[in-house]
Each structure stands twice: as C-alpha cells, then as structure tokens.
Design an enzyme around this catalytic site. Structure first.
Site: not given
Ligand code: BGC
Length: 745
Positions: A290
C-alpha cells in the site's frame, strides 16, 4: 542498428524461442508468459530490475493529468515500471511512448488506478452493492467499471477491497462487503470475475488486486491504520476467507495492508506473504505494497530506517513498492551487501513481467490506448441503465410503518434535507474519475416525476450536513406542514467515510437529527432517506420516523433509483451486510458472536450484558424489509444424521403474504452446538434471492456438506467435527426457525 533496436531484436528472438518451446511442450499460458518473462529478465541490469519493482503516482490538476518532476526521466531510465492514477488515453499513451521508445529495453508500463465502484459511470459504493446479495449484479458492475477504465488506458485496478469488518467507526467499511466471511468471499469472487473476466484479449478488462492483505478491517477502536491483534483462529476463520476466495478466482495481484498483525507489519510479514499466500494458497501473481507502507515501518518501530524497511519488505515477499521509493533508493545496496539475494529480485520481477505479458503489453503496448473507444465506451446509455438497476438493488428498507411507502403519485411532497438536492456526495468516496455534477439528484428525479404526475413538490435544505446553522429550519418546517408527506434526505458527506475517515460518534452528523425531530413534531409522516458509508446509530429515528430507507451513496443514478424505490416502481429487496448498532458503546457488534458462559438474560444481573442498553442491535445482519410480506415455514431436512462424505438437503417454504410482487433473500445459518473450541451462535452458510408474486409460495433448497461446517479446531486443523448442529432459515440473522441435525463419524 541502434543499441535499443538490438535489445528489441534480442528480446524478440528469445520470446519466440520461449514461446515455441513452451507451446511444443503444451504448457499453459501462464508458463509461457513466465518463460517470456525470463527471456526479458535475462537482458536486464539490476537497476532495471529494481525499476520494475517501483510504482509511482501521477496527479490530476485543474487542467488534467500531470506528472511530478523527475518521473518522466525515471521512466526513460528504466527506474519506474508502473504508474498509478494515470488515466485518459492521451496521457497513458504519452507515458507509454517514453517507456517503450526511450528506455533501453522498451519494457511497457502498467497503469493502475483505484477503480473501486465505477470509473466514470459510478455505481453504488461497494458496501451498498453488497446489500443486494446479487452476485450477478455485482459482477456486472465490476465488468462495466473495467470496461470504462480500460477504455481510458488503464490496465490494473486496486480492487476489490475484501476486508471483513465489524467496526462501523472505521471509515473504510464503505469499500468492503461487510462483516460476514461467507458472503464476503462470494462477493470477492464476483468482483474479481467482473474485473478480470476471461482475460485481456479485448482490452476491456482490468487486472484485479485483492486488498488489503491482511486484517486491515479490524483496527483497534476503529481508527484507520491502527494495530490489529487477533488469534490465528479468528484470523483464519473470519478474516482470511475473502482474500483467499479472490485469489482462488484468479486475481493476479495482492496489496499489503498498512496495519501490523500480531506485532508484524503486514508489509513485511513473511507468515502472510510467503506462508499463507504463496505456500499454502499457491498465489502466483505479484504483491504490491500500500501507499508508502514500507516507509511506515520505521514509524511502526519495526525497521530502524528506510533501508532496513526495504530489506524486511522484499525478504518477506513484497514485489512492488507503491510510491515509497524505498526499493529505488536502497535495494541495489542491499543486494550488494548480501542482505537481499538477487534471486529474490528476479522472482519479483518475473512475476511483474508475467502480468505485463498476460495483459498483452509486450505484443502491443498501446493496446489499451484507443481514443475512439474512450469516446464510445464511457458513460454510455447501457452503463447508466445498469447503474440505476444495481442502485435500486442496493437500497435497504429499514422501516415502513403503516405502509407509508410507496408514495402515491398524487401525494404532495416536501423534500427536505442537506442531501436532497446534492449531487457531489452521491458518488461517494473512491469514485474513480466520476464527477458528482453528472449525477441525478433526488430533487432532479422528484421534479421529473412531479412534472409527469402533477403532484405538488416543494423543497428546502433545512441545514447542512455539518455545522449548527439553524436558519433554514423555519422554511423547512413551513413547507413540511403544508405537504402530505415529508421526505428528509440526510446523512454523511462523502468525506466522512472512506480512508482516514474514522468517526468516534456514528450518529447523524451536525444538527440533522434535530431537524428530523422537528419535522416529525409537525405530525406529518416523515420518510427518512439516509445517505452514508457506514452503519449509523439512529435509535430516535428508528422509533419515530414513519419510514427509513438506507440508500447509501448510490452513484451516478442515485436520484432516479431512490425515486423508483419511493414510488414503488421497484420493490426494495436489499438486506444489511453489517449490523446497525443502537449505540456506539455496543461496537464491535456482529451477528456471528459466541454464546459465552453467561449468555444474555435481560432479567438477571450476572450475565454478559450492558446495564444501560440491550445487547441487541438496532437492525441485525441480513435485515431488510419489502413492500410486501413473506411468511416462512419451519425448515425441513431430508435426513437428521449424515456422515463426513454425505450431505443434507434443507428446504424451506416461503410465501408472499402481501399484495405486491417482491424479491426476498432467503438465508440459511448454522450453529455448531459443541466444538473443540467455542463456536459462533450462528454462521451464514447459504442464501437465495427469489421473486414471488402475491400469494405465491416457493420451496427454497440448500445443500450442506461436512466441508461447509469446517473451522479451525483446537489443534488448528480445518475440518468439521462430528456432533449436533442447528440449521436455521429465515429473512435475517435474528428471525429464524431451526431444526437439529447430526454429523456422525
Ligand atoms: C489506499 C489503497 C489505495 C492506494 C492507492 C492507499 O492510501 O489504502 O487502498 O489503493 O492508496 O490509491
């Protein structure tokens, strides 16, 4: 011949050789693509390999897509193998041209984006869609999202989010499928099927990403990113199944989660990434972190510095670093110092390249870049129609005293509340490239109906979602008093749910409940339409509103869908997938709890209960009303005892006892009476959605095998234990009839 062309030539030669030999040996597409990936890997420097493991974001400014300084050069130098948030054909084409024509090896980029519930045509938030319990509708919604996103140049979605959650304070429950692992697993599969379909030949599907692995939905106290700590048994029985279901359905990628689990951050957790994912479940796609979750291991107090964090992550099984630049900055040195084996890097890169081959990007890097398709495939009539249909299926009718609903086309209506005319919030959080202003509001849809039927429609905002400005109350009350019925559209702004949007008080925000109380005091029937991303505590309204419609955020077609429901063109059929507490003090609250040694007894003190409120929720899991009524007979079974290799057939007769046709979601629960570990008082094991005409009955049948009764026993084997079980059927997890069966050795 230029140097780059030489490399291309070498790649092609190796590709054909690899293809040819794997075709001759009759190997699978996957093996063939792995062989092709190896042929590219053989040409790569360590720096270029690390580049493939690096994922960067691009941005969206007021004039369209933008890229941060230095990133284009990174792509050109092979230091970045994928970007996310880059969409539109023109922009992705521009970046792909740099990668393919200007980098040494010409390896194509993969473009990711959070396509969560639609790209431009926005569907209901995932929690709402789950309330349809309609797997075909959910699959269709994902397929349309993929079709639109792929037409805008995208290859990869960071979805489905399959985190089970019993925590309505946690803002991200809006993005999941609720609290139940059985339903959550089926929905995870449906979403993966919708996104990935049968593959990428037609460039209208996206690679799916199961997230957030793992346990992200169980943060202590509901605060986003917080610690997760639970027994391995609870983790495996309740939280793990949807991730595994999505992987089993063929999802090609997995995203790690921000949280730690039993003290080890998920992004450097070999037990999760190597043992559970790869060894036990044979996951063969790639693992992405993530957003900066490698870097955050320093804050977790798990890594001494960034380099140490990178070492821990890659050795634990992470293949791609989202935005943290840790791999880019530190991996080479880690290899040179012998802290990370080059084989570990090769394995990661092979998996990433394989996915690029699956997408067909080596054959045609611009396969998803088609301006014509971008114009025709996005926001089409068909997509809007599907969005309206899925939206109607997602609505849950929570209360309907004296058949207040459906409204008659003659009744005068005062449409009140901060969300009645609102468009921006209807798309909810994580709404791709959606634009709230393209939504049809409830007021728009009501105006259209009023114009057709000639009823009197008035409108006043009353107040905002947040704040304490009561200056609009007087007008709201004035029009309320003049109308036959008041429809109050209230709830959350979309930024009150989603990431980093935990709430400690999950009541109706601001002074909205005060407004509703005053509207109810007019004596006119008040229909409350809720728009929100999580279960809310609404005990006063549950007692005093004439009707309550849980409409969540339904997307582009929210207004028409809500009008269809309120006017009875569609008979509501949704059922809750998360328990609605009465009070925040009951959280965590969920239907599949254990009995305890002192089960709830309201009449005595020394048992598991509160002094100041009941244990029971406001609305239980599986609950939802219809404009008709259904009667359930007691369930019948074809045998009372069965063996480990045998199955039991359960049937239940359901009758439409009302005067309208309607759909009902018939539910099957099981209780294992005695186990080597304590067992939940009920667990969902089956459901079927049926349509019944007035007066019509249907026998719904379910089959249970021993495998359906398996759990992690005292010695952590996943198996069913012989003994007695209650089999329960009914319209929700509370109102059930049961029958006893026995599993014998
Ligand atoms: C979120 C993810 C997301 C990623 C990209 C993160 O802050 O937890 O679910 O896919 O950002 O946008």
């Amino acid at each position: 011949m230029a140097y780059r062309s030489l490399i291309f030539f070498a790649i092609l030669t190796l590709l054909f050789a690899a293809c040819d030999s794997s075709q001759r040996s009759g190997s699978s597409v996957k093996d063939r693509n792995l062989a092709r990936a190896d042929s590219v890997l053989a040409l790569m420097t360590l720096d270029e390999k690390i580049g493939q493991m690096t994922l960067y974001t691009t941005d969206w400014g007021s004039t369209g897509p933008t890229i941060r300084e230095g990133y284009e050069e990174d792509i050109r130098q092979g230091r970045c193998g994928a970007t996310f948030n880059s969409h539109t054909v023109a922009f992705t084409r521009r970046l792909q041209e740099i990668a393919v024509n200007e980098s040494r090896l010409g390896i194509p980029l993969i473009f990711g984006f959070d396509v969560i519930h639609g790209y431009k045509t926005i569907f209901p938030i995932p929690l709402a869609e789950a309330c349809s319990w309609d797997l075909e509708a959910i699959e269709l919604s994902a397929a349309i999202a993929a079709r639109e996103a792929a037409a805008a140049g995208l290859h990869w979605t960071f979805a489905p989010m399959v985190d089970i959650s019993r925590e309505p304070r946690w803002g991200r429950v809006m993005e999941g499928a609720g609290e139940d692992p059985y339903l959550g697993s089926l929905i995870a599969r449906a979403r993966v099927r919708g996104f990935q379909g049968d593959g990428f030949d037609n460039a209208d599907r996206l690679v799916a990403c199961i997230k957030h692995f793992a346990g992200y939905g169980a943060p202590i106290a509901g605060r986003d990113y917080n610690t997760v700590d639970m027994s391995e048994r609870t983790f495996r029985d309740l939280y793990l199944p949807p991730y595994l279901a999505g992987i089993d359905e063929g999802a090609l990628t997995v995203m790690t989660s921000f949280n730690d689990l039993d003290g080890i951050p998920a992004t450097a957790n070999p037990w999760l990434l190597r043992k559970i994912l790869r060894q036990e479940n044979k996951f063969d796609g790639f693992v992405v972190t993530d957003y900066t979750s490698i870097n955050e291991m320093v804050n977790h107090g798990y890594a001494a510095d960034d380099q140490h964090a990178g070492e821990l992550a890659v050795n634990a099984g992470v293949d791609m670093d989202m935005q943290g630049a840790i791999f880019q900055n530190h991996l080479k040195q880690l290899v040179e110092e012998g802290k990370v084996l080059e084989k570990t890097i090769d394995d990661a890169v092979r998996r990433i390249l394989r996915v690029k081959f699956e997408l067909g990007l080596f054959d045609d890097p611009f396969k998803f870049c088609n301006e014509e398709r971008e114009k025709t495939n996005i926001f089409s009539e068909d997509h809007l129609k599907a969005a309206r249909d899925v939206a109607r299926k997602s609505v849950v009718l929570l209360k309907n005293d004296q058949n207040t609903l459906p409204l008659s086309a003659k009744t005068s209506v005062a449409l009140i509340g901060p969300l009645a005319a609102d468009r921006d919030n209807l798309i909810g959080p994580w709404s791709g490239s959606g634009d709230g202003q393209q939504c049809t509001s409830v007021l728009d849809a009501f105006k259209e109906r009023a114009a057709q039927s000639g009823f009197i429609l008035t409108h006043a905002k009353g107040c905002d979602v947040l704040g304490d400005d009561r200056s609009g109350f007087a007008e709201a009350l004035r029009i309320g008093r003049q109308a036959d019925v008041i429809v109050a559209v209230v709830g959350e702004n979309r930024d009150l749910s989603g990431e980093a949007a935990a709430r400690g008080d999950i009541g109706l925000p601001g002074i909205q409940e005060e407004l509703v109380r005053q509207l109810v005091a007019t004596g006119k029937p008040v229909v409350v339409v809720l728009m929100n991303g999580r279960p809310l505590t609404i005990p006063w309204m549950a007692d005093h509103a004439a009707a309550i419609v849980e409409a969540w955020w339904l997307g582009t077609q929210a207004g028409p869908a809500i009008a269809d429901i309120l006017y009875g063109d569609y008979n509501p059929s949704g059922k809750l997938v998360m328990t609605f507490p009465r009070h925040v003090g009951q959280i965590p609250i969920f239907y599949n709890e254990k009995s305890t040694g002192r089960p709830y007894d309201p009449d005595s003190k020394w048992n598991s209960k509160y002094l100041d409120m009941p244990n029971a929720p406001q609305y239980p899991f599986g609950f939802g009303l219809s404009y008709t009524t259904f009667a359930y007979d007691a369930p019948a079974v074809d045998k009372r005892t069965f063996t480990l290799n045998d199955s039991v057939h359960i049937s239940v007769k359901v009758t439409n006892t009302g005067s309208r046709a309607g759909e009902e979601i018939v539910q099957l629960y099981v209780r294992d009476l005695v186990g080597s570990v304590t067992r939940p008082v009920k667990e969902l094991k089956g459901f079927e959605k049926i349509m019944l005409q007035p007066g019509q009955s249907k026998d719904v049948s379910f089959k249970l095998t021993a495998a359906d009764l398996a759990f992690h026993t005292a010695d952590m084997r996943f198996t069913a234990e012989p003994g007695k079980f209650w089999v329960m059927t009914g319209p929700n997890s509370r109102d059930l009839h049961s029958i006893e069966i026995e599993l014998v050795d």
